[in-house]
Write an enzyme that holds these catalytic residues in place. Structure first.
Site, PDB file in Angstrom:
ATOM      1  N   TYR A 192       0.845  -1.200   0.000  1.00  0.00           N
ATOM      2  CA  TYR A 192       0.000   0.000   0.000  1.00  0.00           C
ATOM      3  C   TYR A 192       0.873   1.240   0.000  1.00  0.00           C
ATOM      4  O   TYR A 192       1.833   1.313   0.767  1.00  0.00           O
ATOM      5  CB  TYR A 192      -0.903   0.022   1.244  1.00  0.00           C
ATOM      6  CG  TYR A 192      -2.361  -0.071   0.872  1.00  0.00           C
ATOM      7  CD1 TYR A 192      -2.936   0.884   0.040  1.00  0.00           C
ATOM      8  CD2 TYR A 192      -3.148  -1.120   1.321  1.00  0.00           C
ATOM      9  CE1 TYR A 192      -4.271   0.785  -0.330  1.00  0.00           C
ATOM     10  CE2 TYR A 192      -4.477  -1.223   0.956  1.00  0.00           C
ATOM     11  CZ  TYR A 192      -5.036  -0.268   0.127  1.00  0.00           C
ATOM     12  OH  TYR A 192      -6.345  -0.368  -0.251  1.00  0.00           O
ATOM     13  N   GLU A 240      -0.505   4.820  -0.575  1.00  0.00           N
ATOM     14  CA  GLU A 240      -1.281   6.030  -0.877  1.00  0.00           C
ATOM     15  C   GLU A 240      -0.405   7.261  -0.660  1.00  0.00           C
ATOM     16  O   GLU A 240       0.307   7.360   0.339  1.00  0.00           O
ATOM     17  CB  GLU A 240      -2.527   6.082   0.002  1.00  0.00           C
ATOM     18  CG  GLU A 240      -3.595   5.103  -0.479  1.00  0.00           C
ATOM     19  CD  GLU A 240      -4.809   5.029   0.427  1.00  0.00           C
ATOM     20  OE1 GLU A 240      -4.815   5.683   1.482  1.00  0.00           O
ATOM     21  OE2 GLU A 240      -5.748   4.298   0.076  1.00  0.00           O
ATOM     22  N   ASP A 290      -5.607  13.651 -25.456  1.00  0.00           N
ATOM     23  CA  ASP A 290      -5.582  12.258 -25.011  1.00  0.00           C
ATOM     24  C   ASP A 290      -4.837  11.492 -26.097  1.00  0.00           C
ATOM     25  O   ASP A 290      -5.378  11.224 -27.164  1.00  0.00           O
ATOM     26  CB  ASP A 290      -7.019  11.749 -24.852  1.00  0.00           C
ATOM     27  CG  ASP A 290      -7.086  10.294 -24.435  1.00  0.00           C
ATOM     28  OD1 ASP A 290      -6.064   9.589 -24.547  1.00  0.00           O
ATOM     29  OD2 ASP A 290      -8.168   9.853 -24.006  1.00  0.00           O
ATOM     30  N   THR A 313      -2.785   6.225 -22.141  1.00  0.00           N
ATOM     31  CA  THR A 313      -2.633   4.903 -21.548  1.00  0.00           C
ATOM     32  C   THR A 313      -1.175   4.500 -21.744  1.00  0.00           C
ATOM     33  O   THR A 313      -0.426   5.161 -22.471  1.00  0.00           O
ATOM     34  CB  THR A 313      -3.528   3.853 -22.236  1.00  0.00           C
ATOM     35  OG1 THR A 313      -3.257   3.882 -23.640  1.00  0.00           O
ATOM     36  CG2 THR A 313      -4.997   4.133 -21.990  1.00  0.00           C
ATOM     37  N   LYS A 330      -0.859   0.695 -25.109  1.00  0.00           N
ATOM     38  CA  LYS A 330      -1.160   0.602 -26.544  1.00  0.00           C
ATOM     39  C   LYS A 330       0.170   0.699 -27.306  1.00  0.00           C
ATOM     40  O   LYS A 330       0.971  -0.222 -27.197  1.00  0.00           O
ATOM     41  CB  LYS A 330      -2.161   1.685 -26.940  1.00  0.00           C
ATOM     42  CG  LYS A 330      -3.520   1.528 -26.210  1.00  0.00           C
ATOM     43  CD  LYS A 330      -4.557   2.516 -26.703  1.00  0.00           C
ATOM     44  CE  LYS A 330      -5.917   2.287 -26.072  1.00  0.00           C
ATOM     45  NZ  LYS A 330      -6.104   2.997 -24.781  1.00  0.00           N
ATOM     46  N   ARG A 358      -0.961  -2.399 -18.577  1.00  0.00           N
ATOM     47  CA  ARG A 358      -2.219  -1.648 -18.652  1.00  0.00           C
ATOM     48  C   ARG A 358      -2.161  -0.528 -17.622  1.00  0.00           C
ATOM     49  O   ARG A 358      -1.849  -0.762 -16.459  1.00  0.00           O
ATOM     50  CB  ARG A 358      -3.403  -2.555 -18.329  1.00  0.00           C
ATOM     51  CG  ARG A 358      -3.514  -3.771 -19.210  1.00  0.00           C
ATOM     52  CD  ARG A 358      -4.885  -4.358 -19.127  1.00  0.00           C
ATOM     53  NE  ARG A 358      -5.789  -3.506 -19.846  1.00  0.00           N
ATOM     54  CZ  ARG A 358      -5.938  -3.513 -21.180  1.00  0.00           C
ATOM     55  NH1 ARG A 358      -5.248  -4.351 -21.920  1.00  0.00           N
ATOM     56  NH2 ARG A 358      -6.771  -2.705 -21.775  1.00  0.00           N
TER      57      ARG A 358
HETATM   58  N1  DSN Z   1     -10.702   0.668 -25.549  1.00  0.00           N
HETATM   59  C1  DSN Z   1      -9.692   1.499 -26.131  1.00  0.00           C
HETATM   60  C2  DSN Z   1      -9.595   1.299 -27.579  1.00  0.00           C
HETATM   61  O1  DSN Z   1      -9.760   0.180 -28.016  1.00  0.00           O
HETATM   62  O2  DSN Z   1      -9.346   2.231 -28.318  1.00  0.00           O
HETATM   63  C3  DSN Z   1      -9.897   2.894 -25.808  1.00  0.00           C
HETATM   64  O3  DSN Z   1     -10.130   3.006 -24.446  1.00  0.00           O
END
Ligand code: DSN
Length: 433
Positions: free
Chosen positions: A54, A56, A200, A226, A229, A235
């Site tokens: 933990y 925080e 974003d 994110t 990707k 993730r």
């Molecule tokens: N779910 C993602 C995507 O496939 O683009 C975006 O959050």
């Protein structure tokens, strides 16, 4: 093993499923634009002991004891991310991109404030104001779209909307848009109407990191992403700023000091929207960010883009209609209406041939989000597998054959075998046996 843990039976049920998932990933052609294959060391960190901790708070100022070591991994993740994008501020705690966007909005908006984002049905994202998402429920969403004839962002509409509704926040970035974004133009109208700009970059972040697409940080007050990707990490999500700046609401801390935006964002992540950070994931983020700083990753990002361009060309040669006519990044959105098959049907038939991609609405779609007229195809995962431009025509050929034989189970089974054979050339995680 500790006495209280040593007799725990290995959960074969779950591990068998994990094994099946490994085999599925190995055999298949992974074209979901938002997926990738992390390195083994990234996965090792995610499966490690930091999951027990933990923490925080933030490095050096935690609400729990024993954080001296996770402080170091979190600081490493922050420092490496700052180096990747040449920025001054990063928060690496958001559990996902949606969490990052939620925290950022909490930091800078009040409930009921106007926000302006790219419509989900035109390539935007749920968290950019969709009615079914917190962003469209807590704030008052307005949208811009793309130009019907070109498929390019309708900047005139964006400017018109911005002037009309005077949003507090303009959101740019998309989840199904294959072209670069004119951040400078968006910032210009934002300054005119008194709005913040948030980019974003969850999808193209890896290409931006390597200078293959425009750099949003000089024009956007905030950038979220994110990490799983094109960045090819675990993730998770992050929030970034090129430079910290004084908040415009004049909020003061307990000592009467004016809050900087970095304080507001940190507080909006924790305690605003999250509790304990996932320190095992943050360690994995640090590892992935270290990988991004290598020349090997630079070559990877370039190849992602080259593969996408080669794939788009191959699709066009077979008379597929790519929205905007091509791609600048790692994905393309294909309108299947001239092929007489819906996105849903295409997705289902492709899965039977072990080809995974997702159905997607196309701009001005006449079908619902459950059916759709299009598919979204991306190259990040296959590029990690080692595929190059010369392999893209095979992919387009098999997709085309599947779509032409979508109701022929025998034909789909044959293609599945061909895909499996083809993917054997590109072993995935051989170390896992
Ligand atoms: N779910 C993602 C995507 O496939 O683009 C975006 O959050």
């Amino acid at each position: 093993m500790q006495p209280n843990l040593k007799n725990m039976q290995r959960d074969q049920l779950v591990f068998d499923l994990i094994r099946q998932e490994l085999e599925r990933q190995r055999h298949g052609l992974e074209l979901i634009a938002s997926e990738n294959f992390t390195s083994l060391q990234v996965m090792e960190a995610m499966g490690g002991v930091m999951t027990n901790k933990y923490a925080e708070g933030y490095p050096g100022r935690r609400y729990y004891a024993g954080c001296e070591i996770v402080d170091q991994t979190e600081q490493l993740a922050i420092d490496r991310l700052k180096q990747i994008f040449n920025i001054e501020y990063a928060n690496v705690q958001p559990h996902s991109g949606a969490q990052a966007n939620g925290a950022l909005m909490l930091a800078i908006l009040q409930p009921g404030d106007n926000i302006l984002g790219l419509d989900l049905s035109m390539g935007g994202h749920l968290t950019h104001g969709s009615a079914v998402n917190f962003s469209g429920k807590i704030y008052r969403p307005h949208f811009y779209g793309v130009v019907k004839e070109t498929g390019l962002i309708d900047y005139d509409m964006l400017e018109k909307q911005a002037r009309a509704v005077k949003p507090k926040l303009i959101i740019c970035g998309a989840s199904a848009y294959s072209r670069d974004i004119d951040y400078a133009r968006i910032r210009k109208v934002a300054d005119e109407v008194g709005a913040f700009v948030m980019a974003d970059i969850a999808h193209p972040a890896g290409l931006i990191a390597k200078g293959l697409l425009s750099y949003p940080f000089d024009h956007c007050h905030f950038v979220t992403s994110t990490t799983h990707k094109t960045l090819r990490g675990p993730r998770g999500g992050v929030i970034m700023m090129k430079k910290d700046f004084e908040n415009p609401f004049g909020l003061k801390d307990v000592k009467g000091n004016t809050r900087m935006m970095s304080n507001l964002i940190d507080m909006a992540v924790f305690p605003g929207t999250q509790g304990g950070p996932l320190q095992h994931v943050i360690a994995a983020k640090a590892i992935a960010f270290g990988e991004i700083l290598t020349d090997e990753y630079t070559a990877y990002a370039k190849q992602v883009q080259l593969n996408a361009q080669a794939m788009a060309k191959a699709f066009v040669n077979k008379d597929y209609k790519i929205i905007s006519g091509g791609t600048d990044n790692h994905l393309m959105l294909i309108d299947l209406r001239n092929k007489n098959i819906s996105g849903k049907k295409a997705e289902q038939a492709l899965v039977l041939a072990d080809i995974t991609l997702n159905k997607n609405m196309v701009p001005f779609d006449d079908k619902s989000a459950f059916i759709t007229s299009g598919i979204r195809v991306g190259t990040p995962a296959i590029t990690t597998r080692g595929l190059k431009e010369e392999h893209m025509s095979f992919i387009v050929d098999v997709i085309d054959t599947v779509l032409l034989n979508a109701d022929d189970e025998k034909a789909l089974a044959t293609i599945k075998g061909q895909v499996k054979e083809f993917m054997k050339q590109f072993p995935l995680y051989p170390e896992l046996g």
